[in-house]
Write a protein that holds these residues in place. Sequence first.
Motif, PDB file in Angstrom:
ATOM      1  N   THR A   1       0.783  -1.397   0.045  1.00  0.00           N
ATOM      2  CA  THR A   1       0.064   0.050   0.018  1.00  0.00           C
ATOM      3  C   THR A   1       0.930   1.332   0.070  1.00  0.00           C
ATOM      4  O   THR A   1       1.593   1.379   0.701  1.00  0.00           O
ATOM      5  N   GLY A   2       0.534   2.130  -0.983  1.00  0.00           N
ATOM      6  CA  GLY A   2       1.561   3.315  -0.865  1.00  0.00           C
ATOM      7  C   GLY A   2       2.825   3.069  -1.306  1.00  0.00           C
ATOM      8  O   GLY A   2       3.387   2.060  -2.111  1.00  0.00           O
ATOM      9  N   THR A   3       3.873   3.795  -0.564  1.00  0.00           N
ATOM     10  CA  THR A   3       5.401   3.578  -0.791  1.00  0.00           C
ATOM     11  C   THR A   3       5.943   3.168   0.298  1.00  0.00           C
ATOM     12  O   THR A   3       7.146   3.038   0.203  1.00  0.00           O
ATOM     13  N   CYS A   4       5.316   2.725   1.271  1.00  0.00           N
ATOM     14  CA  CYS A   4       6.086   2.363   2.591  1.00  0.00           C
ATOM     15  C   CYS A   4       5.684   0.780   2.958  1.00  0.00           C
ATOM     16  O   CYS A   4       4.553   0.716   3.039  1.00  0.00           O
TER      17      CYS A   4
ATOM     18  N   ASP B   1      15.372  -5.325  14.161  1.00  0.00           N
ATOM     19  CA  ASP B   1      14.591  -5.442  13.297  1.00  0.00           C
ATOM     20  C   ASP B   1      13.953  -4.131  12.995  1.00  0.00           C
ATOM     21  O   ASP B   1      13.858  -3.572  11.861  1.00  0.00           O
ATOM     22  N   ILE B   2      13.729  -3.558  14.128  1.00  0.00           N
ATOM     23  CA  ILE B   2      13.100  -1.996  13.813  1.00  0.00           C
ATOM     24  C   ILE B   2      14.019  -1.104  13.448  1.00  0.00           C
ATOM     25  O   ILE B   2      13.499  -0.356  12.437  1.00  0.00           O
ATOM     26  N   LYS B   3      15.104  -0.874  13.982  1.00  0.00           N
ATOM     27  CA  LYS B   3      16.266  -0.055  13.037  1.00  0.00           C
ATOM     28  C   LYS B   3      16.393  -0.603  11.778  1.00  0.00           C
ATOM     29  O   LYS B   3      16.555   0.510  11.016  1.00  0.00           O
ATOM     30  N   THR B   4      16.525  -1.719  11.382  1.00  0.00           N
ATOM     31  CA  THR B   4      16.743  -2.248  10.014  1.00  0.00           C
ATOM     32  C   THR B   4      15.674  -1.845   9.303  1.00  0.00           C
ATOM     33  O   THR B   4      15.799  -1.098   7.868  1.00  0.00           O
ATOM     34  N   ILE B   5      14.627  -2.137   9.623  1.00  0.00           N
ATOM     35  CA  ILE B   5      13.359  -1.825   8.733  1.00  0.00           C
ATOM     36  C   ILE B   5      12.952  -0.340   8.437  1.00  0.00           C
ATOM     37  O   ILE B   5      12.642   0.250   7.375  1.00  0.00           O
TER      38      ILE B   5
ATOM     39  N   LEU C   1      15.593   1.255   6.086  1.00  0.00           N
ATOM     40  CA  LEU C   1      15.227   0.900   5.070  1.00  0.00           C
ATOM     41  C   LEU C   1      13.829   1.454   4.238  1.00  0.00           C
ATOM     42  O   LEU C   1      13.505   1.012   3.095  1.00  0.00           O
ATOM     43  N   GLY C   2      13.541   2.316   4.939  1.00  0.00           N
ATOM     44  CA  GLY C   2      12.141   2.764   4.557  1.00  0.00           C
ATOM     45  C   GLY C   2      10.837   2.348   4.850  1.00  0.00           C
ATOM     46  O   GLY C   2      10.024   2.705   4.059  1.00  0.00           O
ATOM     47  N   GLY C   3      10.809   1.215   5.841  1.00  0.00           N
ATOM     48  CA  GLY C   3       9.779   0.278   5.853  1.00  0.00           C
ATOM     49  C   GLY C   3       9.109   1.049   7.396  1.00  0.00           C
ATOM     50  O   GLY C   3       9.489   1.578   8.057  1.00  0.00           O
ATOM     51  N   HIS C   4       7.806   0.483   7.342  1.00  0.00           N
ATOM     52  CA  HIS C   4       6.904   0.812   8.693  1.00  0.00           C
ATOM     53  C   HIS C   4       6.944  -0.425   9.448  1.00  0.00           C
ATOM     54  O   HIS C   4       6.774  -1.678   9.112  1.00  0.00           O
TER      55      HIS C   4
END
Length: 257
Positions: free
Chosen positions: A2-5, A25-29, A32-35
Motif C-alpha cells: 500500500t502506498g510507498t511504505c 529489526d525495527i532499526k533495519t526496517i 530501509l524505509g519500511g514501517h
Amino acid sequence: MTGTCPRILSIAGSDSGGGAGIQADIKTITMLGGHAMTAITAITAQNTLGVQSVHRVPTSMILAQIDSVVSDIGVDAVKIGMIGSAEAARAVAECLARLSIPIVFDPVMVATSGSTLADRDTIAAFGQLMDVASVVTPNLPELEALGGKDRILGHGCHLVVKGGHGEGPMVVDELYAPSGLVARIEGKRLDSSETHGTGCTFASALAVGLGSGLKLRTAFEQAISFTRIAIIEAPGLGQGNGPLGHQYVTDFQDLDE
C-alpha cells in the motif's frame, strides 16, 4: 504494498541491550524505509556479554499481536526470529499460512554470545515454520542442526546459507531455490567482534526488500550490503559482542571495490 511504505511485521524476541531481536529489526526496517510492526515472542535480559534471563510471552498474546496489526494496518512481509516455544512455533505457522505474502524465517537457536534461545522441541517445530516460509536464513551451525540444505529446501522454500561462521579470509553467502543455486556472493571477512544482531539485521533487510516488491535475488544482495555496512559502522558499545551501526548506514556501496 500500500502506498510507498512497505509494512513489515517482525515476530521475534526483545533484546534489552538493543543489539538484536525486535530492536535490530525495527532499526533495519526503519533505515530501509519500511514501517516496522512487532509481535514480541519473548522478553530477554540481554547485553553484549550474553543473555541473563528469558521470559516467554504466552502463545495467545503472540497471536493477538499478529491479528491486531494484520486486521488494521496490513502486512507486506513478515520476518520471524526467536520464536520462544514449540507451541508458539506451531501456532504462528498456522496463523501465517493464511497470508499470501513473503515470509522470511531466521531460525534463531543460539545468540551471538553462545546463549541458547531455542530448546530441542522448539527446533523440532521449526519444520512447520519452514513449510510457510518463502525463504529460510540459517547460519552454518543452524543449517547443520536443521539437517542441511536438501532437508530445508524439501519444505518448498528458498534458502540463504549465511557464511559468517565459516573460516578463511572471505565470507560466502549463497541463495538457493528448490531447484538449485541462484546466487553466490563473496565478501572480505570483516575483522570485528561488533556482530551482535547480524542475523536479525540480514533477515529484516531481506523482508523489507521482498515487501517492497524486489525480486528475491535483488533483495538478497541489498540485505547483504546493508548488514556489512552496519558491521563496519558499529559504534563499539559494551564489553562483549557489540551492536551494529544501523543508524549510520547511508548507502549501499560495493565494499570490495
